[in-house]
Design an enzyme around this catalytic site. Structure first.
Site, PDB file in Angstrom:
ATOM      1  N   SER A   1      -3.827  -0.407  14.260  1.00 46.46           N
ATOM      2  CA  SER A   1      -4.704   1.112  14.372  1.00 46.46           C
ATOM      3  C   SER A   1      -5.489   1.180  15.269  1.00 46.46           C
ATOM      4  O   SER A   1      -5.340   0.539  16.781  1.00 46.46           O
ATOM      5  CB  SER A   1      -6.170   0.481  13.520  1.00 46.46           C
ATOM      6  OG  SER A   1      -6.794   2.041  13.588  1.00 46.46           O
TER       7      SER A   1
ATOM      8  N   LYS B   1      -7.712  -5.565  13.034  1.00 43.55           N
ATOM      9  CA  LYS B   1      -6.321  -4.358  12.922  1.00 43.55           C
ATOM     10  C   LYS B   1      -5.666  -5.485  14.996  1.00 43.55           C
ATOM     11  O   LYS B   1      -4.883  -5.282  14.709  1.00 43.55           O
ATOM     12  CB  LYS B   1      -7.048  -2.977  13.705  1.00 43.55           C
ATOM     13  CG  LYS B   1      -6.796  -2.105  11.919  1.00 43.55           C
ATOM     14  CD  LYS B   1      -5.621  -2.264  11.223  1.00 43.55           C
ATOM     15  CE  LYS B   1      -5.920  -1.172   9.718  1.00 43.55           C
ATOM     16  NZ  LYS B   1      -4.504  -1.871   8.964  1.00 43.55           N
TER      17      LYS B   1
ATOM     18  N   ASP C   1      -2.442  -7.065  -4.964  1.00 45.06           N
ATOM     19  CA  ASP C   1      -3.491  -7.474  -4.429  1.00 45.06           C
ATOM     20  C   ASP C   1      -3.221  -8.159  -3.292  1.00 45.06           C
ATOM     21  O   ASP C   1      -2.664  -9.472  -3.027  1.00 45.06           O
ATOM     22  CB  ASP C   1      -4.618  -8.170  -4.518  1.00 45.06           C
ATOM     23  CG  ASP C   1      -5.888  -7.675  -3.346  1.00 45.06           C
ATOM     24  OD1 ASP C   1      -5.438  -7.300  -2.746  1.00 45.06           O
ATOM     25  OD2 ASP C   1      -7.212  -8.252  -3.957  1.00 45.06           O
TER      26      ASP C   1
ATOM     27  N   ILE D   1      -4.787  10.010  10.904  1.00 39.64           N
ATOM     28  CA  ILE D   1      -3.869  10.387  10.207  1.00 39.64           C
ATOM     29  C   ILE D   1      -4.345  11.010   9.016  1.00 39.64           C
ATOM     30  O   ILE D   1      -5.135  10.197   8.423  1.00 39.64           O
ATOM     31  CB  ILE D   1      -2.776   9.348   9.959  1.00 39.64           C
ATOM     32  CG1 ILE D   1      -2.065   8.419  11.438  1.00 39.64           C
ATOM     33  CG2 ILE D   1      -1.265  10.021   9.145  1.00 39.64           C
ATOM     34  CD1 ILE D   1      -1.077   9.473  12.144  1.00 39.64           C
TER      35      ILE D   1
ATOM     36  N   ALA E   1     -11.295  -5.370  14.553  1.00 40.66           N
ATOM     37  CA  ALA E   1     -11.335  -6.921  15.040  1.00 40.66           C
ATOM     38  C   ALA E   1     -10.265  -7.573  14.144  1.00 40.66           C
ATOM     39  O   ALA E   1      -8.939  -7.575  14.332  1.00 40.66           O
ATOM     40  CB  ALA E   1     -12.783  -7.437  14.507  1.00 40.66           C
TER      41      ALA E   1
ATOM     42  N   TYR F   1     -12.839  -3.483  11.194  1.00 46.16           N
ATOM     43  CA  TYR F   1     -11.781  -3.225  10.914  1.00 46.16           C
ATOM     44  C   TYR F   1     -11.226  -3.593  11.794  1.00 46.16           C
ATOM     45  O   TYR F   1     -10.072  -3.568  12.307  1.00 46.16           O
ATOM     46  CB  TYR F   1     -12.253  -1.517  10.469  1.00 46.16           C
ATOM     47  CG  TYR F   1     -10.674  -0.827  10.068  1.00 46.16           C
ATOM     48  CD1 TYR F   1     -10.039  -0.633   9.854  1.00 46.16           C
ATOM     49  CD2 TYR F   1     -10.263   0.030  11.386  1.00 46.16           C
ATOM     50  CE1 TYR F   1      -8.895  -0.027   9.076  1.00 46.16           C
ATOM     51  CE2 TYR F   1      -9.092   1.074  11.088  1.00 46.16           C
ATOM     52  CZ  TYR F   1      -8.154   0.503  10.031  1.00 46.16           C
ATOM     53  OH  TYR F   1      -7.114   1.266   9.776  1.00 46.16           O
TER      54      TYR F   1
ATOM     55  N   GLY G   1       0.870  -1.416   0.122  1.00 45.42           N
ATOM     56  CA  GLY G   1       0.221  -0.247   0.046  1.00 45.42           C
ATOM     57  C   GLY G   1       0.726   0.785   0.198  1.00 45.42           C
ATOM     58  O   GLY G   1       0.344   2.054   0.547  1.00 45.42           O
TER      59      GLY G   1
ATOM     60  N   ASN H   1       1.359  -2.240   5.095  1.00 44.56           N
ATOM     61  CA  ASN H   1       0.740  -1.658   6.102  1.00 44.56           C
ATOM     62  C   ASN H   1      -0.647  -0.590   4.832  1.00 44.56           C
ATOM     63  O   ASN H   1      -1.819   0.002   5.009  1.00 44.56           O
ATOM     64  CB  ASN H   1       1.281  -0.214   4.835  1.00 44.56           C
ATOM     65  CG  ASN H   1       0.682   1.349   4.505  1.00 44.56           C
ATOM     66  OD1 ASN H   1       0.240   1.895   5.457  1.00 44.56           O
ATOM     67  ND2 ASN H   1       1.151   0.881   3.222  1.00 44.56           N
TER      68      ASN H   1
HETATM   69  P1  NAP Z   1      -4.521   5.046   2.198  1.00 43.21           P
HETATM   70  O1  NAP Z   1      -3.431   6.610   1.457  1.00 43.21           O
HETATM   71  O2  NAP Z   1      -5.916   5.038   1.206  1.00 43.21           O
HETATM   72  O3  NAP Z   1      -3.096   4.039   1.764  1.00 43.21           O
HETATM   73  C1  NAP Z   1      -3.398   3.083   1.229  1.00 43.21           C
HETATM   74  C2  NAP Z   1      -2.828   2.266   0.408  1.00 43.21           C
HETATM   75  O4  NAP Z   1      -2.872   1.347   0.179  1.00 43.21           O
HETATM   76  C3  NAP Z   1      -3.642   3.327  -0.595  1.00 43.21           C
HETATM   77  O5  NAP Z   1      -2.916   3.063  -1.890  1.00 43.21           O
HETATM   78  C4  NAP Z   1      -4.727   1.806  -1.446  1.00 43.21           C
HETATM   79  O6  NAP Z   1      -5.133   1.388  -2.704  1.00 43.21           O
HETATM   80  C5  NAP Z   1      -3.743   0.728  -1.084  1.00 43.21           C
HETATM   81  N1  NAP Z   1      -4.322  -0.794  -1.096  1.00 43.21           N
HETATM   82  C6  NAP Z   1      -6.250  -0.991  -0.187  1.00 43.21           C
HETATM   83  N2  NAP Z   1      -6.082  -2.154  -0.931  1.00 43.21           N
HETATM   84  C7  NAP Z   1      -4.717  -2.858  -1.131  1.00 43.21           C
HETATM   85  C8  NAP Z   1      -4.441  -4.313  -1.200  1.00 43.21           C
HETATM   86  N3  NAP Z   1      -5.221  -4.891  -1.317  1.00 43.21           N
HETATM   87  N4  NAP Z   1      -3.582  -4.653  -1.519  1.00 43.21           N
HETATM   88  C9  NAP Z   1      -2.396  -3.421  -2.159  1.00 43.21           C
HETATM   89  N5  NAP Z   1      -2.962  -2.584  -1.466  1.00 43.21           N
HETATM   90  C10 NAP Z   1      -4.192  -1.989  -2.039  1.00 43.21           C
HETATM   91  O7  NAP Z   1      -4.349   5.216   3.518  1.00 43.21           O
HETATM   92  P2  NAP Z   1      -3.828   5.083   4.629  1.00 43.21           P
HETATM   93  O8  NAP Z   1      -4.335   6.097   5.550  1.00 43.21           O
HETATM   94  O9  NAP Z   1      -2.665   5.729   4.432  1.00 43.21           O
HETATM   95  O10 NAP Z   1      -3.209   3.371   4.959  1.00 43.21           O
HETATM   96  C11 NAP Z   1      -2.509   2.772   5.246  1.00 43.21           C
HETATM   97  C12 NAP Z   1      -2.513   2.494   6.438  1.00 43.21           C
HETATM   98  O11 NAP Z   1      -3.197   2.359   8.110  1.00 43.21           O
HETATM   99  C13 NAP Z   1      -3.670   1.465   6.276  1.00 43.21           C
HETATM  100  O12 NAP Z   1      -2.718  -0.295   7.040  1.00 43.21           O
HETATM  101  C14 NAP Z   1      -4.780   1.992   7.102  1.00 43.21           C
HETATM  102  O13 NAP Z   1      -5.946   1.210   8.166  1.00 43.21           O
HETATM  103  C15 NAP Z   1      -3.694   2.442   8.287  1.00 43.21           C
HETATM  104  N6  NAP Z   1      -4.501   3.188   9.460  1.00 43.21           N
HETATM  105  C16 NAP Z   1      -4.144   4.475   9.606  1.00 43.21           C
HETATM  106  C17 NAP Z   1      -5.506   5.207   9.964  1.00 43.21           C
HETATM  107  C18 NAP Z   1      -5.213   7.173   9.452  1.00 43.21           C
HETATM  108  O14 NAP Z   1      -6.223   7.497  10.674  1.00 43.21           O
HETATM  109  N7  NAP Z   1      -5.028   7.412   8.161  1.00 43.21           N
HETATM  110  C19 NAP Z   1      -5.358   5.351  10.786  1.00 43.21           C
HETATM  111  C20 NAP Z   1      -5.278   3.683  11.787  1.00 43.21           C
HETATM  112  C21 NAP Z   1      -4.577   3.125  10.643  1.00 43.21           C
HETATM  113  P3  NAP Z   1      -6.365   1.956  -2.768  1.00 43.21           P
HETATM  114  O15 NAP Z   1      -6.335   3.369  -2.497  1.00 43.21           O
HETATM  115  O16 NAP Z   1      -6.754   1.624  -4.328  1.00 43.21           O
HETATM  116  O17 NAP Z   1      -7.708   1.392  -1.760  1.00 43.21           O
END
Ligand code: NAP
Length: 246
Positions: free
Chosen positions: A141, A158, A62, A187, A156, A154, A12, A89
């Protein structure tokens, strides 16, 4: 922190926290494999890594698909010969009340978060064991620590990452491989901005520092865990969250 000579694979990595982590590790000297489900996003961030003077390999896959992950790993190892640092990630997040949640939505959340973490870690761990060095970092998370309404699936999935992290840390400790989790608070990324504006405001209000975090706040925690300096840190969860969870 000097990561010259290290190779990191970030899932990701085309957006948000993954992109920031790719750039911070590249600034520290690591070569980077940028995975994303979107080829354009992976290529875009790989271009930014290359601009920093590091080797960069974009691979679209994926993470929930075991066969695609194995193909990605073969491509990564044949191009860059090894992966020292894995950052699990890739993630998705769709708010839905539990009583309206479909089985498919539940399954998809687990397939991406814990299934993807299994697929990538399982595919890469043997070559880390063979070299006696490795860093496995998985993004959990605050929702996995606290639980979050509208995000039961989500939360569960995480939380499952935290159990995975602790058990695997015990198994791999004697091989020079550390296994840790990072549990971000709110974030500012495209994923988090997809929540309802009222939910966003609610989270900001209950965050003691009074504002959301930046992707770099998480990237620096990942960089520390990936470093040589963190070799005594394993089985831990670091939660950069502005104080929302203590
Ligand atoms: P983001 O900007 O949407 O980045 C996530 C990336 O992963 C996106 O480019 C997404 O593509 C890609 N992705 C989704 N499903 C995938 C798959 N099956 N295989 C490969 N790539 C995939 O989100 P982010 O906030 O940076 O999230 C990164 C991590 O941090 C995630 O695990 C999220 O749960 C965690 N997190 C985020 C926050 C927050 O507040 N932002 C808080 C706690 C945890 P698409 O956009 O096409 O789906």
């Amino acid at each position: 922190m000097d990561m010259s000579g290290k190779v990191a694979l970030i899932t990701g990595g085309g957006s948000g926290i993954g992109r920031a982590t790719a750039l911070v590790l590249a600034q520290a000297g690591a070569d980077i494999i940028v995975n994303d489900i979107s080829p354009e996003k992976a290529e875009g961030v790989a271009g930014e890594v290359a601009d920093l003077g590091r080797q960069a390999l974009p691979i679209a896959a994926d993470v929930a698909d075991h066969t695609s992950v194995n193909t990605m790993i073969n491509q990564a190892l044949s191009n860059l010969k090894k992966v020292d640092i894995l950052v699990n990630n890739a993630g998705i997040g769709v708010e839905v009340p539990f009583h309206q949640m479909t089985k498919a939505e539940w399954d998809q959340m687990f397939a991406v978060h814990i299934g993807g973490t299994f697929n990538c870690t399982h595919g890469l761990v043997q070559q880390m064991i063979d070299r006696g060095w490795g860093r496995i970092i998985s993004i959990s998370s605050g929702a996995g620590l606290m639980g979050e309404a509208g995000l039961v699936h989500y939360s569960a999935a995480k939380a499952a990452i935290l159990g995975f992290t602790k058990a695997l840390a015990r198994e791999l400790a004697s091989h020079g491989i550390t296994v840790n989790a990072v549990a971000p608070g709110l974030i500012d990324t495209p994923l988090a901005r997809s929540i309802q504006p009222e939910t966003w405001e609610k989270f900001v209000k209950i965050t003691p520092v009074g504002h959301e975090g930046r992707p770099e706040d998480i990237a620096h925690a990942c960089a520390y865990l990936a470093s040589e300096e963190a070799s005594f840190v394993t089985g831990q969860t670091i939660s950069p969250n502005g104080g929302i969870w203590m």
